[in-house]
Design a protein around this motif. Sequence first.
Motif, PDB file in Angstrom:
ATOM      1  N   ASN A  69       9.008  -1.813   2.235  1.00 59.31           N
ATOM      2  CA  ASN A  69       8.250  -2.958   2.751  1.00 59.31           C
ATOM      3  C   ASN A  69       7.477  -2.579   4.013  1.00 59.31           C
ATOM      4  N   ALA A  70       8.145  -1.862   4.914  1.00 63.96           N
ATOM      5  CA  ALA A  70       7.487  -1.442   6.156  1.00 63.96           C
ATOM      6  C   ALA A  70       6.308  -0.535   5.865  1.00 63.96           C
ATOM      7  N   LEU A  71       6.467   0.326   4.865  1.00 63.98           N
ATOM      8  CA  LEU A  71       5.409   1.268   4.516  1.00 63.98           C
ATOM      9  C   LEU A  71       4.181   0.543   3.975  1.00 63.98           C
ATOM     10  N   MET A  72       4.396  -0.443   3.111  1.00 60.30           N
ATOM     11  CA  MET A  72       3.274  -1.122   2.464  1.00 60.30           C
ATOM     12  C   MET A  72       2.692  -2.251   3.314  1.00 60.30           C
ATOM     13  N   LEU A  73       3.426  -2.737   4.299  1.00 65.50           N
ATOM     14  CA  LEU A  73       3.006  -3.908   5.070  1.00 65.50           C
ATOM     15  C   LEU A  73       1.574  -3.831   5.610  1.00 65.50           C
ATOM     16  N   PRO A  74       1.216  -2.822   6.405  1.00 65.07           N
ATOM     17  CA  PRO A  74      -0.128  -2.840   7.003  1.00 65.07           C
ATOM     18  C   PRO A  74      -1.253  -2.727   5.976  1.00 65.07           C
ATOM     19  N   TYR A  75      -1.005  -1.966   4.907  1.00 65.48           N
ATOM     20  CA  TYR A  75      -2.055  -1.740   3.916  1.00 65.48           C
ATOM     21  C   TYR A  75      -2.315  -2.994   3.078  1.00 65.48           C
ATOM     22  N   VAL A  76      -1.243  -3.678   2.684  1.00 64.61           N
ATOM     23  CA  VAL A  76      -1.412  -4.913   1.915  1.00 64.61           C
ATOM     24  C   VAL A  76      -1.981  -6.018   2.811  1.00 64.61           C
ATOM     25  N   LEU A  77      -1.462  -6.098   4.029  1.00 63.04           N
ATOM     26  CA  LEU A  77      -1.928  -7.138   4.944  1.00 63.04           C
ATOM     27  C   LEU A  77      -3.422  -6.974   5.248  1.00 63.04           C
ATOM     28  N   LYS A  78      -3.852  -5.726   5.350  1.00 57.79           N
ATOM     29  CA  LYS A  78      -5.273  -5.453   5.592  1.00 57.79           C
ATOM     30  C   LYS A  78      -6.122  -6.015   4.460  1.00 57.79           C
TER      31      LYS A  78
END
Length: 380
Positions: free
Chosen positions: A278-287
């Motif tokens: 979740n931490a890994l994907m968070l910034p990329y999905v949120l972007k």
Amino acid sequence: MSFSTFKSANKLITGQTALQYLVQAMTDFNVKKPLIVTDYGVVHSGTIQHVLDLLTVEYSMFAEVKPEPELEQVQDCIDVYRAEACDAVFAVGGGSALDIAKCVAALAGQTGAIHEFVGTDKIQSRDIPLIVIPTTSGTGSEVTNIAILSDTANKMKQGIVSDYLLPDVAIVSPVMSVSCPASVTAASGVDALVHALEAYISVNRSDLTDALAIQAIQLIVEYLPQAYALPTNLVAREKMATASLMGGLAFGNAGVGAVHALAYPLGGKYKMAHGVSNALMLPYVLKWNVLGCAERLSHIADLLNISKSKNPQKNAEELVEFLVKFCKQLNLPSGLTHFGIGADDIPALAAEAIKVERLLKNNPRKLSLADIEAIYREAL
């Protein structure tokens, strides 16, 4: 007419002395022989002793819960429950132990293979008392009606969703998380942050879930670094326990979205810890989600004093950058290549993620297969 529902454990007990309530709960449910579902780490650290010291009855223990447990392990635990003639289930551990225990309490009295209950509302009843005591501050599993388990055959995370998975009693005490390793504190804490963030931008949000999500986000940003830096800081531990609980209540009712949907294949295929994926994907999905919820993300940026521009999209982008730095501060790994995942693996990952319609439908921006592949590529 539109309406919303709000679900939780039947009773929530919180605070530094909350664990003492277990004695009363055993009397209330006339428990004679509980099965304690836990894992080696909780036993080895001595954390389990806090619970055992309160027991006034005979008990059995299943301490083999894996970090990312498979559906088959539910049956292993059910076999112990039946063989030992237990009459209640106590979960003591992180989200994995809680999810296994929830399924055992709901399915030990059922017939049929475990795989038959994957999906939504496949469980029709539960007569076994269920008391859960989390030892991490992250999953919120103590107040949700879902259990996430690995499907080894399909190399995919699967969800069992039913209101019968909601515990009778959730006892949330900061004392239980003191021995939690720093890496787990970080990963589970960011997991709670993702729950709150995704609940706040979910298309199924409500005023109730908004309030819980916002407070959870603020608490995590302030207190997770403190709990990570000094594990014995009971104030930080209690604040994180509360934040995790709030995040669980928020996403348990509003749902999570594409961050989780894209994280599932990483856990299923590469055995990546749920909080880490979740931490890994968070910034990329949120972007990618900024276009669908700039105002909401901007509001969070404002509350956290990250950015107060009059341009919502700029504020939202500043929030994404802040989250990247926040995860880095906690020494969480970033980039799929860290786990040996390359460009050739992306089509298969995206093909699995697009199947997680239960979560993708909650997302504020509709994602196509090509969008998902692009997000994974950016996350390399």
